[in-house]
Scaffold this active site. Structure first.
Site, PDB file in Angstrom:
ATOM      1  CD  GLU A  83     -52.736   8.742 -21.506  1.00 51.31           C
ATOM      2  OE1 GLU A  83     -53.391  10.521 -21.545  1.00 51.31           O
ATOM      3  OE2 GLU A  83     -53.636   8.772 -22.468  1.00 51.31           O
ATOM      4  NE  ARG A  87     -52.480  13.377 -21.813  1.00 53.88           N
ATOM      5  CZ  ARG A  87     -52.950  13.434 -22.868  1.00 53.88           C
ATOM      6  NH1 ARG A  87     -52.732  15.051 -23.062  1.00 53.88           N
ATOM      7  NH2 ARG A  87     -53.491  12.239 -23.447  1.00 53.88           N
ATOM      8  CG  ASP A 216     -47.063   4.432 -27.838  1.00 52.80           C
ATOM      9  OD1 ASP A 216     -47.415   3.865 -26.714  1.00 52.80           O
ATOM     10  OD2 ASP A 216     -47.148   5.058 -28.116  1.00 52.80           O
ATOM     11  CD  GLU A 350     -47.014  10.683 -31.146  1.00 49.11           C
ATOM     12  OE1 GLU A 350     -47.425  11.021 -32.094  1.00 49.11           O
ATOM     13  OE2 GLU A 350     -47.292  10.672 -29.661  1.00 49.11           O
TER      14      GLU A 350
HETATM   15  C1  DMJ Z   1     -49.279  11.641 -25.467  1.00 48.97           C
HETATM   16  O1  DMJ Z   1     -49.263  11.414 -24.691  1.00 48.97           O
HETATM   17  C2  DMJ Z   1     -47.439  10.724 -24.818  1.00 48.97           C
HETATM   18  O2  DMJ Z   1     -46.403  11.045 -26.689  1.00 48.97           O
HETATM   19  C3  DMJ Z   1     -47.958   9.437 -25.360  1.00 48.97           C
HETATM   20  O3  DMJ Z   1     -47.254   8.542 -25.255  1.00 48.97           O
HETATM   21  C4  DMJ Z   1     -48.412   9.056 -26.839  1.00 48.97           C
HETATM   22  N1  DMJ Z   1     -49.629   9.863 -27.006  1.00 48.97           N
HETATM   23  C5  DMJ Z   1     -49.983  11.170 -26.626  1.00 48.97           C
HETATM   24  C6  DMJ Z   1     -49.556  12.586 -27.826  1.00 48.97           C
HETATM   25  O4  DMJ Z   1     -49.815  11.990 -28.940  1.00 48.97           O
END
Ligand code: DMJ
Length: 456
Positions: A83, A87, A216, A350
C-alpha cells in the site's frame, strides 16, 4: 464534472481531515487506516497528480507545501509495503515526473530506502508488513502458511525500476528482478500463479488463484513492466502472455446468459464469483492486445470489451447503479451479489478504469455513456455534504453510508473519469503507464534515457 467532484472531495478533506490519511465525510473528521501505520497524509500524496492533471494549481501548491513541511518517514510505524509503495512511492514519483519539483523525487527515494529491509528474507520475496523504524518485517497472520501475497510482492516492479532510474542506485531494480527470478524457477500449477508464496521456503502456499484481490495487479505489472521498458523487457512480456493464456483456459467462462466472467480457482475447483477488483482486467486485456501474437490482437480487445460489458451489467443490475464488491454466476443469478457482505461499494475505480482503456482503444461511445451513468450514480448516492462516501448495500432503496472517502477515489476513480472525457493526448499511452493506483509513470525510452525530462 469530475473536476467539480474532485474539488468537493478535496475541499472537504482539507476542511475536516487535513494532514490525516483519509476523510470521514459523514462524521466530518479524519480516518486512519492501519495500512499506513503512522505515515500521514495518504489523501494528499495520492491526490497530487490528479490535482496537477486537472490544473487545480492552488490546491497542488498547498499539497506540495504540506509534503515539504510535514511528510515524514522517520516514524515508528508498521506499514503495508504494497500500500505504501503504490500510493506513496507511486504518488510521489508521478508528482515528480509531472511537475519536475525536486522535493517529490527526494521523498520518493527516501521512502524507497525505508522499504528495502522488507526484502531481507531467505528468498528475497519481501514481507507484507514492515516496521520502517526497526526494519523488522512479517507477513499477514491470515495468509496461508506464513506466505507473502502475489499481488503485494508482485506490485513493486514499476515503482522500483523508477527509483533506480532516479537515484542512480541499482539496488531497487535488483530487488524486483530477483522476485521475477524466484517466480520463474517455480513450477506453476496448470501455468497459473497461486496467490500465496512462502518467503522462507520459496514454495507456494494454498493453491488459490485469483485475477481479483490477492492476485490482480501482479498480472497488470508484468504487462506494464514490458510497456514501461519501451518493450524491451521480454521476460515480463512472456510471463504476461503465458499467464493470460492459462487464465483463458482455466478461469474465463461464459454464463448461460452470455456474460463472460473470470472465476476464481481453488486447487482445481472453480468458484463462479468475480470481484469488483477483477474488473480492472478488461482494461488490461485491451491494453495488452497490441503486443499479443498477431492473430490474437482482436481477440484480446474483444475479451476486454466482454469483461467491460459484464462489469457494466454488475452495476446496472443494482438499484443504485454502482457495482457490488463481488458478484456471482451461480444459484440462478448472473452478475449479482448474493451474500450480504459482498453488496457494498467503496468508491472503487476498476470498472471506470476499464471504461477509460476501452474508450481510448476503441472509441466506442458506449464507454463514455457508461462512465456517465457512474458519474450520475456517484452524485446521487455517494456525494454528501462532507465529501463522498462508500455504500453498504447497492441493492437497497436507501443509502447507508460507510463514512469513508477512500484516498483511491481521488487518485483513481476521479482521474480515470477525467481521462475518459478528455482527449487521447492527455497522458498518451505511448509515453505513460499508470501504476495500479493510477499514478502515471513515464515510459523509459530506449533511444533516449532522458526523454521523460522532455515531457515535463
Ligand atoms: C487501489 O488501492 C488499487 O487500485 C489496488 O490495485 C486495488 N485496490 C484499490 C482500489 O480498489
Amino acid at each position: 464534472v469530475s473536476l467539480q467532484m474532485m474539488k468537493h472531495a478535496w475541499d472537504n478533506y482539507k476542511r475536516y481531515a487535513w494532514g490525516l490519511n483519509e476523510l470521514k465525510p459523514i462524521s466530518k473528521q479524519g480516518h486512519s487506516s492501519n495500512l499506513f501505520g503512522n505515515i500521514q497524509g495518504a489523501t494528499i500524496v495520492d491526490a497530487l497528480d490528479t490535482l496537477y492533471i486537472m490544473e487545480m494549481k492552488e490546491e497542488f501548491k498547498e499539497a506540495k507545501e504540506w509534503v515539504e513541511k510535514n511528510l515524514d518517514f522517520n516514524v515508528n510505524a508498521e506499514i503495508s509495503v504494497f500500500e505504501v509503495n503504490i500510493r506513496f512511492v507511486g504518488g510521489l514519483l508521478s508528482a515528480y515526473y509531472l511537475s519536475g519539483e525536486e522535493v517529490f523525487r527526494k521523498k520518493a527515494v527516501e521512502l524507497g530506502e525505508k522499504l528495502l529491509p522488507a526484502f531481507n528474507t531467505p528468498t528475497g520475496i519481501p514481507w507484507a508488513l514492515l516496521n520502517i523504524k526497526s526494519g523488522i518485517g512479517r507477513n499477514w497472520p491470515w495468509a496461508s502458511g506464513g506466505s507473502s501475497i502475489l499481488a503485494e510482492f508482485g506490485t513493486l516492479h514499476l515503482e522500483f525500476v523508477h527509483l533506480s532510474h532516479l537515484s542512480g542506485n541499482p539496488v531497487f531494480a535488483e530487488k524486483v528482478m530477483n522476485i521475477r527470478k524466484v517466480l520463474n524457477r517455480l513450477d506453476k500449477p496448470e501455468g497459473l500463479y497461486p496467490n500465496y508464496l512462502n518467503p522462507s521456503s520459496g514454495q507456494w502456499g494454498q493453491h488459490h488463484v485469483s485475477i481479483g484481490g490477492l492476485g490482480d495487479s501482479f498480472y497488470e505489472y508484468l504487462l506494464k513492466a514490458w510497456l514501461m521498458s519501451d518493450k524491451t523487457d521480454e521476460d515480463g512480456k512472456k510471463m504476461y502472455y503465458d499467464a493470460v493464456q492459462a487464465i483463458e483456459t482455466h478461469l474465463i467462462r461464459k454464463s448461460s446468459g452470455g456474460l463472460t466472467y473470470i472465476a476464481e480457482w481453488k486447487g482445481g475447483l472453480l468458484e463462479h464469483k468475480m470481484g469488483h477488483l477483477t474488473c480492472f482486467a478488461g482494461g488490461m486485456f485491451a491494453l495488452g492486445a497490441d503486443g499479443a501474437p498477431s492473430d490474437k490482437t482482436g481477440h484480446h480487445i474483444e475479451l476486454g470489451a466482454e469483461i467491460a460489458r459484464t462489469c457494466h451489467e454488475s452495476y446496472d443490475r443494482t438499484r443504485m447503479k454502482l457495482g457490488p464488491e463481488a458478484f456471482r454466476f451461480d444459484g440462478g443469478v448472473e452478475a449479482i451479489a448474493t451474500r450480504q457482505n459482498e453488496k457494498y461499494y467503496i468508491l472503487r475505480p476498476e470498472v471506470i478504469e476499464t471504461y477509460m482503456y476501452m474508450w481510448r482503444l476503441t472509441h466506442d461511445p458506449k464507454y463514455r455513456e457508461w462512465g456517465w451513468e457512474a458519474v450520475e450514480a456517484l452524485e446521487k448516492h455517494c456525494r454528501v455534504d462532507g465529501g463522498y462516501s462508500g455504500l453498504r448495500d447497492v441493492y437497497n432503496n436507501h443509502e447507508s453510508h460507510d463514512d469513508v472517502q477512500q484516498s483511491f477515489f481521488l487518485s483513481e476513480t476521479l482521474k480515470y473519469l477525467y481521462l475518459l472525457f478528455s482527449e487521447d493526448d492527455l497522458l498518451p499511452f505511448e509515453h505513460w503507464v499508470f501504476n495500479t493506483e493510477a499514478h502515471p509513470l513515464p515510459v523509459l525510452h530506449k533511444d533516449d534515457g532522458s526523454k521523460e525530462e522532455n515531457q515535463k
